[in-house]
Design a protein around this motif. Structure first.
Motif, short mmCIF file in Angstrom:
data_model
loop_
_atom_site.label_atom_id
_atom_site.label_comp_id
_atom_site.label_asym_id
_atom_site.label_seq_id
_atom_site.Cartn_x
_atom_site.Cartn_y
_atom_site.Cartn_z
N PRO A 289 0.66 -1.38 0.41
CA PRO A 289 0.16 0.27 0.04
C PRO A 289 0.91 0.95 0.18
O PRO A 289 0.38 2.02 -0.49
N ARG A 290 1.73 1.65 1.00
CA ARG A 290 2.60 2.37 0.90
C ARG A 290 3.86 1.97 -0.04
O ARG A 290 5.13 3.15 1.30
N GLY A 291 4.40 1.36 -0.65
CA GLY A 291 5.42 1.23 -0.88
C GLY A 291 6.59 1.13 -0.26
O GLY A 291 6.69 -0.23 0.55
N THR A 292 7.67 1.81 0.32
CA THR A 292 8.96 1.28 0.98
C THR A 292 8.98 1.91 2.17
O THR A 292 10.08 1.92 3.07
N THR A 293 7.54 2.30 2.04
CA THR A 293 7.56 3.73 3.71
C THR A 293 7.25 2.16 4.74
O THR A 293 8.45 2.90 6.07
N CYS A 294 6.96 1.30 4.01
CA CYS A 294 6.05 0.46 5.52
C CYS A 294 5.16 -0.73 4.97
O CYS A 294 4.74 -0.51 3.90
N LEU A 295 5.50 -1.72 5.47
CA LEU A 295 4.69 -2.45 6.14
C LEU A 295 3.91 -2.80 7.23
O LEU A 295 3.91 -3.63 7.67
N PRO A 296 2.79 -2.40 7.12
CA PRO A 296 1.92 -2.77 8.00
C PRO A 296 1.53 -3.70 9.09
O PRO A 296 1.38 -4.93 7.81
N PRO A 297 1.50 -4.11 9.90
CA PRO A 297 1.34 -5.84 10.59
C PRO A 297 -0.23 -6.50 10.27
O PRO A 297 -0.34 -7.51 9.86
N ALA A 298 -1.21 -5.57 10.25
CA ALA A 298 -2.11 -5.95 9.51
C ALA A 298 -2.42 -6.63 8.13
O ALA A 298 -2.85 -7.13 8.12
N LEU A 299 -2.00 -6.22 7.77
CA LEU A 299 -1.66 -6.91 6.03
C LEU A 299 -0.53 -8.36 5.90
O LEU A 299 -1.16 -9.15 5.04
N LEU A 300 -0.31 -8.58 7.50
CA LEU A 300 0.74 -10.02 7.61
C LEU A 300 -0.24 -11.01 6.94
O LEU A 300 0.00 -12.24 6.79
N PRO A 301 -1.62 -11.08 7.73
CA PRO A 301 -2.46 -12.03 7.65
C PRO A 301 -1.91 -13.40 5.94
O PRO A 301 -2.92 -13.46 5.57
N TYR A 302 -2.57 -11.69 5.81
CA TYR A 302 -3.24 -11.48 4.03
C TYR A 302 -1.51 -12.56 3.48
O TYR A 302 -2.28 -12.64 1.71
N LEU A 303 0.00 -12.61 3.67
CA LEU A 303 0.76 -13.24 3.25
C LEU A 303 1.08 -14.26 3.88
O LEU A 303 2.07 -15.24 4.08
N GLU A 304 0.07 -15.35 4.82
CA GLU A 304 0.76 -16.17 5.54
C GLU A 304 0.43 -17.11 4.92
O GLU A 304 1.12 -18.64 5.43
N GLN A 305 0.07 -17.01 3.79
CA GLN A 305 -0.16 -19.20 2.98
C GLN A 305 0.68 -18.81 1.60
O GLN A 305 0.64 -20.06 1.27
N PHE A 306 1.96 -17.67 1.62
CA PHE A 306 2.96 -18.08 1.07
C PHE A 306 4.42 -18.81 2.04
O PHE A 306 4.52 -18.24 2.80
N LYS A 307 4.57 -19.93 0.86
CA LYS A 307 5.80 -20.57 1.17
C LYS A 307 7.21 -19.53 0.83
O LYS A 307 8.22 -20.05 2.12
N ARG A 308 6.78 -18.68 0.42
CA ARG A 308 8.36 -17.96 -0.57
C ARG A 308 8.08 -16.85 -0.52
O ARG A 308 6.61 -17.23 -1.78
N ILE A 309 8.86 -16.03 0.20
CA ILE A 309 8.31 -15.00 -0.90
C ILE A 309 9.43 -13.65 -1.10
O ILE A 309 10.88 -13.59 -0.94
N THR A 310 9.40 -13.14 -2.35
CA THR A 310 10.64 -12.20 -2.99
C THR A 310 10.50 -10.90 -2.69
O THR A 310 8.93 -10.36 -3.77
N LEU A 311 10.91 -10.22 -2.32
CA LEU A 311 11.12 -8.73 -1.87
C LEU A 311 11.47 -8.32 -3.48
O LEU A 311 12.71 -7.80 -3.25
N TRP A 312 11.08 -7.32 -4.36
CA TRP A 312 12.16 -6.30 -5.65
C TRP A 312 10.66 -5.39 -5.28
O TRP A 312 10.30 -4.88 -6.07
N LEU A 313 11.76 -3.91 -4.28
CA LEU A 313 11.10 -2.88 -3.93
C LEU A 313 11.04 -2.15 -4.54
O LEU A 313 10.69 -0.88 -5.01
#
Length: 667
Positions: A289-313
């Motif tokens: 939502p806010r680019g590289t400024t922050c990753l709100p903890p409220a978004l973390l549940p929506y990312l739980e299903q992924f076993k591998r995450i690649t960050l290309w910011l």
């Protein structure tokens, strides 16, 4: 005119946000059972923290014990514990009875205990969760009010009006207009099929791309984001606006396209990058939502299903630092990072250059590593610092160009010690110093133990507006709205405080709000009743060490204000003038001294001296011009002459040796 009250932080308990900053919008999941958009609502609205203190912290062990004691099944995720939801309609029975076949749609944050139900969007603190479990056992259904939706209805209606006026790019009047518009946004190679798949539209009257945000429950439009291009010479800037405001707008663009069986994800910092990734690599991709400024903890549940995450910011050092910070929240063991470089720019630029996306993604570095590493593992990072010296130097001050010449910039992970004579304006200067960085997107946490937050906010708002708002109250709301958009938070402490409580609050702020700059004004208020039986110098050394460790461990810059020793008013302060032992100046990466030369004929002159600079060793002093109307030290009328001031210092030092006034030894 009635003043707008500051809103208490939702989960912080000790934090007051003056912030709805960052403007980024997202799409939403339309599939049942798939984590969707966050048009979040609290199941219970406006639950304020207890005035006696913050909500009690909870450990992961205590959470597990509580769930087992109440027969609530759960399993471990990367950042959250997964449990059946208390809030879905089919859970009218007791938890143990309803959980057998229920989907695990409620997520409990392992760090804070806060929860979110992705099926109903109910969310709250750990104490809220416990209260609802007790009601559940009594046969009383949890409260799931629609109050937040009422608050957002107007914004949704406004968004709908804009959305209806916007057109798909491929439906513009002619192909020439379509191509010209796509070229303006740098998306000429992004196909119409990709734009259609992600639901991107174009608002001709505002010359803006429109990115929608849909409700995960009924696919209705909840909000949107507009992006327009502004050119200044050869520089192209992308300006963003969101409906509703960002404080109720958490969205992962591209989420409707994520399947429940997807286990790998590429996380980007920009919607257009997500489009490029999907088209060029065919991988599941989301934009924060806010680019590289922050990753709100409220978004973390929506990312739980992924076993591998690649960050290309992104393609700069700031994006790289953000990627490493976000990986810690997401769990290092499942994260990989794409290092910025000439051959690895941001995804949209990589698409325009025709680069191989598969090769770039395969070259992503694992976020976790062993405690001992070799130079081979550091080699590319060292090269990155050598090749990007300006970015490594940090964020430049806009109001203090002379400070940039000495410190080169503001860098994460450093400790700055700031001192100055009593009454010289330390708090006023440091507030503008921090405000300058905050206006450039540096998430800032203020710990003002000497003056209260209302007075501090008034000072900063005056500096932000550059005028006396007391004489122009009709402008207050306009400036207050703009000031509220800054990523700025305040600790509610005042007076003497325990260092452990302060560190815990800072840790919470770093996790919840991705704070990267903390100001502590001042250290003497950390040395209260808890240190009466301990030597004050030993206590101060311990506190300085705690702040040093926090800055390093959390890659967060700490600015620590320390009063000087009692010395002759005629003498200028030196590094040795800092109160306490030498540990403060030894641990500090930077030492700043606000010097004041008192005059008998009028107001004294103030100078800022950099007496220590661990980054590259440059030290010096330059004059400050104070404006009482705007409470600012920066001067917009003339450029300060650093060289001339150095020569004046040398002359004063020479006179001191001849029996004149005292002077600093620093050239």
């Amino acid at each position: 005119m009635a003043l707008v009250p500051l809103r208490p932080g939702r989960a912080a308990g000790r934090l007051l946000p003056l912030f709805c900053g960052g403007t980024r919008s997202k799409g939403a999941s339309l599939s049942p059972g798939v984590p969707g958009r966050l048009g979040q609502r609290r199941y219970k609205k406006d639950v304020l923290p207890s005035p006696e203190g913050p909500a009690p912290s909870v450990s992961i062990t205590e959470i597990r014990q509580y769930l087992r004691a109440h027969d609530i099944p759960f399993h471990d995720g990367y950042s959250c514990l997964h449990t059946p939801s208390l809030f879905t309609a089919d859970h009218a029975d007791q938890p143990s009875q309803a959980a057998a076949s229920a989907p695990y749609t409620l997520f409990i944050d392992k760090t804070t205990g806060s929860f979110l139900c992705t099926a109903t969007l109910a969310e709250g603190t750990w104490q809220d969760f416990q209260a609802n479990v007790e009601l559940w056992h009594r046969g009383i259904p949890p409260a799931t009010s629609e109050e937040m939706e009422e608050d957002m209805r107007q914004a949704s209606e406004d968004a709908r009006c804009i959305w209806d006026r916007a057109l798909p790019l491929w439906e513009l009047l002619d192909e020439e207009e379509t191509n010209k518009t796509k070229a303006m946004f740098g998306i000429s190679l992004v196909s119409n099929a990709t734009l259609k798949r992600f639901g991107v539209r174009y608002l001709r009257t505002a010359k803006s791309l429109v990115f929608p945000w849909f409700s995960p429950r009924n696919a209705t439009l909840k909000g949107l984001k507009l992006v327009r291009v502004e050119k200044k010479g050869n520089t192209v800037a992308y300006l963003e606006e969101t409906l509703p405001r960002i404080d109720s707008y958490h969205n992962l663009f591209g989420l409707p396209l994520i399947g429940c069986r997807d286990t790998e994800l590429v996380l980007t910092g920009w919607e257009l990058d997500a489009l490029a990734l999907h088209q060029a690599a065919g991988v599941a991709s989301l934009a924060l939502p806010r680019g590289t400024t922050c990753l709100p903890p409220a978004l973390l549940p929506y990312l739980e299903q992924f076993k591998r995450i690649t960050l290309w910011l992104g393609e700069d050092l700031r994006s790289w630092e953000a990627a490493k910070l976000f990986a810690r929240k997401l769990s290092l063991k499942r994260c990989s990072l794409v290092r910025p470089g000439n051959l690895q720019p941001r995804p949209l630029e990589a698409l325009n250059q025709g680069l191989n996306f598969t090769k770039i993604l395969r070259a992503a570095l694992p976020a976790s590593h062993k405690s001992i590493i070799s130079f081979r593992q550091l080699r590319e990072e060292v090269f990155g610092e050598l090749a990007n010296t300006e970015q490594v130097a940090g964020i430049k001050w806009m109001r203090f160009p002379e400070l940039n010449k000495l410190l080169k910039g503001h860098r994460r992970g450093e400790l700055t010690v700031f001192t100055g004579p009593t009454g010289s304006g330390k708090t006023t200067f440091i507030s503008e110093y921090a405000l300058d960085l905050c206006m450039q997107g540096v998430c800032t946490l203020w710990g003002s133990f000497e003056i209260n937050n209302v007075r501090l906010a008034k000072i900063m708002l005056t500096q932000f507006a550059g005028r006396r708002l007391e004489d122009q109250l009709e402008l207050y709301d306009e400036w207050a709205d703009r000031f509220e958009d800054l990523p700025l938070y305040f600790m509610t402490f005042h007076g003497q405080q325990n260092i452990k409580t302060v560190i815990d609050t800072m840790q919470h702020a770093v996790y919840m709000y991705d704070i990267t700059h903390v100001i502590i004004d001042n250290l003497q208020f950390m040395m209260g009743q808890d240190h009466l039986s301990v030597d004050r110098l030993i206590a101060q050394d311990y506190i300085v060490g705690a702040f040093r460790k926090f800055a390093t461990d959390n890659n967060c810059h700490i600015t620590l204000v320390i009063h000087p020793r009692k010395e002759d008013d005629e003498k200028e302060l030196q590094t040795a003038s800092i109160f306490g032992s030498a540990k403060a100046s030894q641990e500090a990466d930077n030492v700043l001294i606000l010097q004041e030369r008192k005059l008998t004929t009028g107001p004294g002159k103030r100078f800022l001296q950099v007496s220590k600079n661990r980054f590259d060793g440059d030290v010096g002093i330059f004059p400050l011009e104070f404006s009482k109307a705007s409470l600012t030290f920066s001067s917009s009328k003339s450029k300060s002459r650093l060289k001339k001031v150095k020569e004046e210092k040398e002359l004063l030092a020479k006179k001191a040796l001849e029996g004149g006034i005292g002077a600093s030894k620093k050239p």
